[in-house]
Write an enzyme that holds these catalytic residues in place. Structure first.
Site: not given
Length: 590
Positions: A164, A297, A441-443
């Site tokens: 990603m 997430r 990570y992932e927001g």
């Protein structure tokens, strides 16, 4: 070296006794012929062997050796290639993938149990396939049939991996300012130019190809996030018949040297006019990418649960064996020089805290998995819509609450060991380092909290929130529901606080950011209270069947309700203090 043994008894308890997964699967036509309780148990048993015997033994050596970069090529630690080859033989990458393209089609409720095992055994190893699974999900949802038939079968098989590619050096959370560009070509393809950073598994030596999903802007794209398009960019070009062709103009510029997950290659990936193909519609790439991001997430949230579960296993074994001091009420092991430290109240506080939060998280992950299955497979459109709304509401909670409390649990587990917890050979310090990234990570978790409160709760006036709290109220009306009064009070507290925040935010938008993290945590504690009450209800009815197991459930539920749920009182008080205390200082006074 610490061992990992998957908590199969507890996973079966959650799946079959708390959620009655087989009854759900039986009424969903796409799953009725695919999976039942016996099939699920067989998969979990095999998963436990794969994670415990194949993958977990590489955790410490992988951390010590780390991924290596040399002349543009990444190599994974010793043993990873052989383990990955065995891993993909079992079809684990495609466990919940679309059967039309070679996936196994298993429900998400089952997949979340497997993901927990994988992260508990070896977080670095887990990430290589986690990104592939997420990329497959995005392609299956948004790509053309041609792209799906070309890419999905070898990705589900595990011969090809996925990545990603969002973040750039200047653009992390603010993806609208990415600079990567896509130039249309006469044959319908595109040429991608730009650099992406923090790309998990952006290069490795486990698979013969890596399929990058890349956000970039077309020449005529509107500004901001509405101008992003999603492209599939293979590391090695793929011929129309699915065979591999020449290398694409994709290179790994370097890998990061990190605090944890050292065996996972975190890459700088350069695209120098790389051939690419559009996924979905032009300028709608962010919505397509969010299909993958939301999967990831939940996945990295489960990393928090998995690491905590591993830490708990190690800490309990150590606490039963380590002799230090005497119990306050008299020696429990008078024949020994000292008592095992599990007799001491503070050690029990730490162990019970890990146990309550980990098992509560396992139930919450299973509930989110249940909603994902309903959103995907239910033949009832209204049920699908309701489940999808709940997934959107609960995903930021799962990502952030699992990982915030996962770090806390890993630190508790390390603390049980005392000085030995700081020593590498016991494995506890690695779990603390590895789980730490999951909050980032992932927001980042702060972004998840803003998403929950601003976009999910306040944006619709609390309608979706009340879908969730309505389930709590419905459960609390059952005559045999444990902790009824506490559940009703907790649900009302969450609802009333949400209404108050909506009023406050109407006058001061800073109130959302000031309250969001504490609000997400309060939401998490209320959700876990409901799930612990559900688990206690089952345990109460089955206590005579297995007093040790179900008795432990009842005791842990009591601990949660009396020692952990009260944290919501302090969280509410902090929220109601408002945003003003955050803005008393000028920037120069910090």
């Amino acid at each position: 070296m610490p061992e990992f043994n998957a908590p199969l008894r507890d996973m079966r308890f959650v799946l079959h006794e708390v959620f009655d997964a087989q009854a759900l699967w039986a009424r969903l036509p796409a799953l009725a012929e695919t999976v039942d309780a016996a099939t699920a148990d067989a998969i979990l048993e095999e998963a436990a062997k794969v994670t415990g015997q194949l993958i977990a033994p590489l955790n410490r050596s992988g951390d010590e050796q780390g991924a290596q970069w040399h002349d543009g090529q990444v190599s994974t630690p010793e043993g990873f290639q052989q383990a990955y080859a065995t891993y993909i033989e079992g079809g684990w990458v495609g466990l919940s993938g679309n059967p039309e393209f070679g996936g196994m089609g298993m429900p998400k409720m089952l997949a979340v149990q497997f993901e927990e095992m994988l992260y508990a055994a070896n977080s670095s190893f887990a990430l290589y396939s986690a990104l592939s699974s997420g990329a497959c999900l995005a392609l299956d949802a948004h790509a053309s049939d041609t792209l799906k038939r070309l890419y999905l079968p070898p990705m589900y098989e595990g011969r090809w991996a996925g990545s990603m590619c969002l973040t750039e050096a200047h653009a992390g959370t603010d993806l609208g300012i990415v600079r990567s560009r896509a130039e249309p070509q006469a044959d319908g393809s595109y040429r991608i130019s730009g650099s992406k950073i923090f790309i998990t598994g952006g290069d490795q030596d486990l698979t013969e190809n890596i399929i990058h999903l890349v956000l970039a802007k077309l020449p005529d794209a509107p500004p901001g996030p509405k101008g992003l398009s999603l492209f599939v960019v293979p590391k090695v070009l793929v011929n129309p018949d699915g065979s591999l062709g020449a290398a694409n103009a994709v290179s790994c510029g370097s890998i990061e040297h990190k605090m944890g997950i050292k065996a996972s290659a975190t890459c700088v990936i350069n695209f120098d006019g790389a051939s690419a193909w559009l996924v979905g519609e032009a300028n709608k790439g962010l919505a397509a990418m969010f299909t993958m991001m939301n999967y990831e997430r939940l996945s990295v949230g489960i990393q928090g649960i998995g690491c905590a579960a591993a830490s708990y296993q190690n800490a309990v074994a150590y606490a039963r064996d380590r002799l230090q001091g005497r119990a306050a009420n008299g020696a429990s092991a008078p024949d020994k020089v000292a008592d095992p430290i599990i007799v001491h109240p503070d050690v029990r506080r730490m162990l019970l805290s890990i146990k309550a939060m980990t098992e509560g998280g396992r139930a919450f992950a299973s509930y989110v998995g249940q909603q994902l299955d309903l959103a995907k497979f239910s033949p009832d459109a209204a049920e699908q819509d309701r489940a999808q709304a709940l997934v959107a509401l609960l995903t930021p909670v799962a990502k952030a609450f699992f990982t915030d409390t996962g770090l806390e649990s890993c630190i508790h587990g390390q603390q049980v060991f005392g000085g030995h917890g700081y020593i590498r050979e016991w494995g506890q310090e690695q779990l603390v380092r590895d789980v730490r990234i999951a909050q980032i990570y992932e927001g980042t978790n702060g972004i998840q909290a803003l998403d929950l409160l601003g976009r999910k709760v306040l944006a619709d006036g609390g309608v979706t929130l009340r879908l969730f709290t309505g389930e709590i109220h419905q459960f609390a009306q059952q005559p045999d529901a444990p902790y009824r009064a506490q559940l009703i009070e907790a649900a009302h507290r969450l609802e009333d606080l949400s209404d108050w925040l909506e009023d406050q935010a109407a006058n001061d938008r800073n109130e959302i950011g000031a309250a969001s993290v504490e609000y997400l945590h309060l939401f998490g504690y209320v959700a876990y209270a409901w799930l612990w009450a559900r688990m206690a209800q089952v345990a109460k009815h089955k206590l005579q069947d297995d007093p040790e197991f179900y008795g432990a459930k009842l005791a842990t539920a009591k601990f949660y309700m009396q020692r952990l749920l009260p944290r919501v009182l302090g969280l509410e008080q902090a929220i109601r203090a408002g945003s003003q205390p955050l803005f008393e200082l000028s920037a120069e006074q910090f």
